[in-house]
Design an enzyme around this catalytic site. Structure first.
Site, PDB file in Angstrom:
ATOM      1  N   THR A 244      61.082  28.690  24.009  1.00  0.00           N
ATOM      2  CA  THR A 244      59.692  29.307  23.986  1.00  0.00           C
ATOM      3  C   THR A 244      59.228  29.016  25.586  1.00  0.00           C
ATOM      4  O   THR A 244      57.936  29.403  26.000  1.00  0.00           O
ATOM      5  CB  THR A 244      58.753  28.340  23.293  1.00  0.00           C
ATOM      6  OG1 THR A 244      58.810  27.252  23.660  1.00  0.00           O
ATOM      7  CG2 THR A 244      58.976  28.375  21.577  1.00  0.00           C
ATOM      8  N   ARG A 246      60.976  30.913  28.994  1.00  0.00           N
ATOM      9  CA  ARG A 246      61.061  32.202  29.538  1.00  0.00           C
ATOM     10  C   ARG A 246      62.466  32.847  29.194  1.00  0.00           C
ATOM     11  O   ARG A 246      63.357  32.327  29.242  1.00  0.00           O
ATOM     12  CB  ARG A 246      61.139  32.250  31.272  1.00  0.00           C
ATOM     13  CG  ARG A 246      59.243  31.906  31.694  1.00  0.00           C
ATOM     14  CD  ARG A 246      58.592  33.059  31.151  1.00  0.00           C
ATOM     15  NE  ARG A 246      57.071  33.130  31.475  1.00  0.00           N
ATOM     16  CZ  ARG A 246      56.110  32.644  30.849  1.00  0.00           C
ATOM     17  NH1 ARG A 246      56.448  32.334  29.596  1.00  0.00           N
ATOM     18  NH2 ARG A 246      54.973  32.513  31.295  1.00  0.00           N
ATOM     19  N   ASP A 270      61.177  32.871  21.274  1.00  0.00           N
ATOM     20  CA  ASP A 270      59.952  33.317  21.503  1.00  0.00           C
ATOM     21  C   ASP A 270      59.904  34.236  22.755  1.00  0.00           C
ATOM     22  O   ASP A 270      58.927  35.114  22.803  1.00  0.00           O
ATOM     23  CB  ASP A 270      58.799  32.463  21.505  1.00  0.00           C
ATOM     24  CG  ASP A 270      57.526  32.823  21.552  1.00  0.00           C
ATOM     25  OD1 ASP A 270      57.459  33.624  20.440  1.00  0.00           O
ATOM     26  OD2 ASP A 270      56.577  32.421  22.375  1.00  0.00           O
ATOM     27  N   GLU A 275      62.122  41.356  27.994  1.00  0.00           N
ATOM     28  CA  GLU A 275      60.749  41.644  26.788  1.00  0.00           C
ATOM     29  C   GLU A 275      59.897  42.465  27.345  1.00  0.00           C
ATOM     30  O   GLU A 275      59.167  43.084  26.172  1.00  0.00           O
ATOM     31  CB  GLU A 275      60.369  40.280  26.450  1.00  0.00           C
ATOM     32  CG  GLU A 275      59.469  39.581  27.426  1.00  0.00           C
ATOM     33  CD  GLU A 275      58.945  38.204  26.941  1.00  0.00           C
ATOM     34  OE1 GLU A 275      59.803  37.558  26.492  1.00  0.00           O
ATOM     35  OE2 GLU A 275      57.724  37.955  27.344  1.00  0.00           O
ATOM     36  N   HIS A 307      56.868  36.535  21.990  1.00  0.00           N
ATOM     37  CA  HIS A 307      56.166  35.964  22.960  1.00  0.00           C
ATOM     38  C   HIS A 307      54.691  35.432  22.250  1.00  0.00           C
ATOM     39  O   HIS A 307      53.569  35.782  22.699  1.00  0.00           O
ATOM     40  CB  HIS A 307      55.799  36.650  24.036  1.00  0.00           C
ATOM     41  CG  HIS A 307      55.547  35.887  25.411  1.00  0.00           C
ATOM     42  ND1 HIS A 307      56.359  35.888  26.533  1.00  0.00           N
ATOM     43  CD2 HIS A 307      54.892  34.437  25.834  1.00  0.00           C
ATOM     44  CE1 HIS A 307      56.160  34.969  27.500  1.00  0.00           C
ATOM     45  NE2 HIS A 307      55.180  34.163  26.860  1.00  0.00           N
ATOM     46  N   GLN A 308      54.602  34.996  21.101  1.00  0.00           N
ATOM     47  CA  GLN A 308      53.453  34.589  20.162  1.00  0.00           C
ATOM     48  C   GLN A 308      53.020  33.057  20.298  1.00  0.00           C
ATOM     49  O   GLN A 308      52.323  32.843  19.623  1.00  0.00           O
ATOM     50  CB  GLN A 308      53.579  35.183  18.827  1.00  0.00           C
ATOM     51  CG  GLN A 308      54.425  34.391  17.708  1.00  0.00           C
ATOM     52  CD  GLN A 308      54.411  34.979  16.635  1.00  0.00           C
ATOM     53  OE1 GLN A 308      54.814  36.070  16.243  1.00  0.00           O
ATOM     54  NE2 GLN A 308      53.319  34.272  15.528  1.00  0.00           N
TER      55      GLN A 308
END
Ligand code: NAI
Length: 363
Positions: A244, A246, A270, A275, A307-308
């Site tokens: 989570t 990078r 994530d 992305e 990316h939440q």
């Protein structure tokens, strides 16, 4: 009295409905009497071709997938933009060298470390107990259990890389599960380690001994692709890998290879290194051109969220509050509590950052 108020216009890039909702609500609640802030919300990401939208604004507000390149910086500088307000914690998307002494950069150092740590724990639990598979099966009337066998986390070992705000909270959560916790950071906090019966170890030991590995360090030129063929080869075959942090921390091709060979039990991601093309947008009707991404989401033991991890009510409120405070502080007081600059983030910077003495990184 109204006339005394400083007026400031913010160009807000990559605006989503929830951003707008929380910024408008928070601006109203803060009810500043020394500054009048106007926000123009733009759906586009900030790029060299959209930077023109920033004309006439003194402040630009951006998120994780806006790329603040040298080109963008020189355009913003030309338009008279004085402040780039990142509404995120990470600043790897900013060319800090190019922006130095041109435009000040502020960020939101912590909005809810709990949100991110709890999301990492959710990814771990879902993967370990195959909840995502079970959810689909039972909806389909399939109540079979074959293939859903997980493991007790109790008594297993977790390795946390990066023990800042988020890494520490996840370490506490996993300690609460009864896991042994191994830690890795450039600046170990022994006191903290003691508080959770954890232990700082060298990176290789962490790779070798952990059943779960979770990444919580910032992305820097030094640790790009720290998870690669070599580091994966040191890990247990049954490892669950969580990222989570990078995307660039993981060499995604190496991860795909390891997943294909069954050398990893699961990956909870994530973030993804490429992305910015896809995350936050609906691509469900278009073919995905990125073969690595397409391969990753196809594995039944990969859970990918867009990316939440930050996305809680508390975090959105805090992002809006701190970002607006950062802007107010700069405009009214000419100070920047949450500034990042090339000097203060470069360990071997030749000049020293002046923030401690003057309240700003440079002037
Ligand atoms: P923090 O600054 O509190 O902690 C980062 C820690 O990593 C520090 O203790 C630092 O010494 C350590 N570190 C730096 N380089 C390292 C290296 N090469 N090896 C080991 N440790 C290293 O940051 P925080 O708030 O805990 O956030 C961590 C990262 O999580 C951020 O940099 C950001 O990239 C990411 N993040 C992701 C979010 C998401 O929604 N997925 C939301 C917020 C942050």
């Amino acid at each position: 009295e109204e006339a005394m108020k400083k007026k400031i216009d913010i160009a807000f890039f990559d605006a989503k409905p929830y951003d707008r909702q929380y910024f408008e609500k928070t601006l109203k609640e803060l009810a500043y009497d020394d500054i009048e802030i106007t926000i123009d919300f733009f759906e586009s990401k900030l790029t060299a071709s959209t930077a023109g939208l920033a004309k006439g604004h003194q402040v630009v507000c951006v998120f994780v997938n806006d790329k603040i390149t040298e080109k963008v910086i020189s355009m913003l500088h030309e338009y008279g933009v004085e402040l780039i307000a990142l509404r995120c914690a990470g600043y790897n998307n900013v060319d800090l060298e190019a922006v130095y002494k041109k435009i000040h950069v502020v960020r939101v150092p912590a909005y809810s470390p709990h949100a991110v740590a709890e999301h990492a724990a959710a990814l771990l639990q879902t993967l370990n107990r195959r909840i995502h598979t079970a959810y689909n099966r039972t909806r389909d009337g399939n109540f079979a259990l074959a293939g859903l066998v997980g493991q007790d986390l109790y008594g297993k070992t977790a390795g946390i890389i990066g023990t800042g705000k988020i890494g520490k909270i996840l370490a506490q959560i996993l300690h609460g599960y009864g896991m042994n916790v191994l830690l890795d950071d450039l600046y170990p906090d022994e006191e903290f380690a003691k508080s959770i019966n954890g232990k700082y170890v060298d990176r290789e030991t962490l790779y070798r001994e952990s059943d779960v590995i979770s990444l919580h360090c910032p992305l820097t030129p030094e640790n790009r692709h720290m998870i690669n063929d070599e580091s994966i080869s040191l890990m247990k075959k049954n490892v669950i890998l969580l990222n989570t942090g990078r995307g660039g921390l993981i060499d995604s091709r190496a991860l795909v290879d390891a997943l294909k060979d069954g050398r990893i039990r699961g990956a909870g991601l994530d973030v993804y290194e490429e992305e910015d093309q896809y995350f936050f947008e609906d691509w469900s009707l278009a073919p995905i051109q990125d073969d690595v991404l397409a391969r990753l989401i196809q594995f039944p033991n990969v859970l990918l969220t867009s990316h939440q991890a930050f996305l809680t009510e508390e975090a959105l409120g805090e992002i809006a509050r701190v970002t607006l405070e950062n802007v107010r502080q700069w405009v009214v007081e000419r100070k920047t509590a949450n500034e990042v600059c090339y000097q203060c983030t470069t360990i071997n910077g030749k000049e020293k950052c002046t923030r401690q003495e003057t309240g700003v990184c440079w002037s």
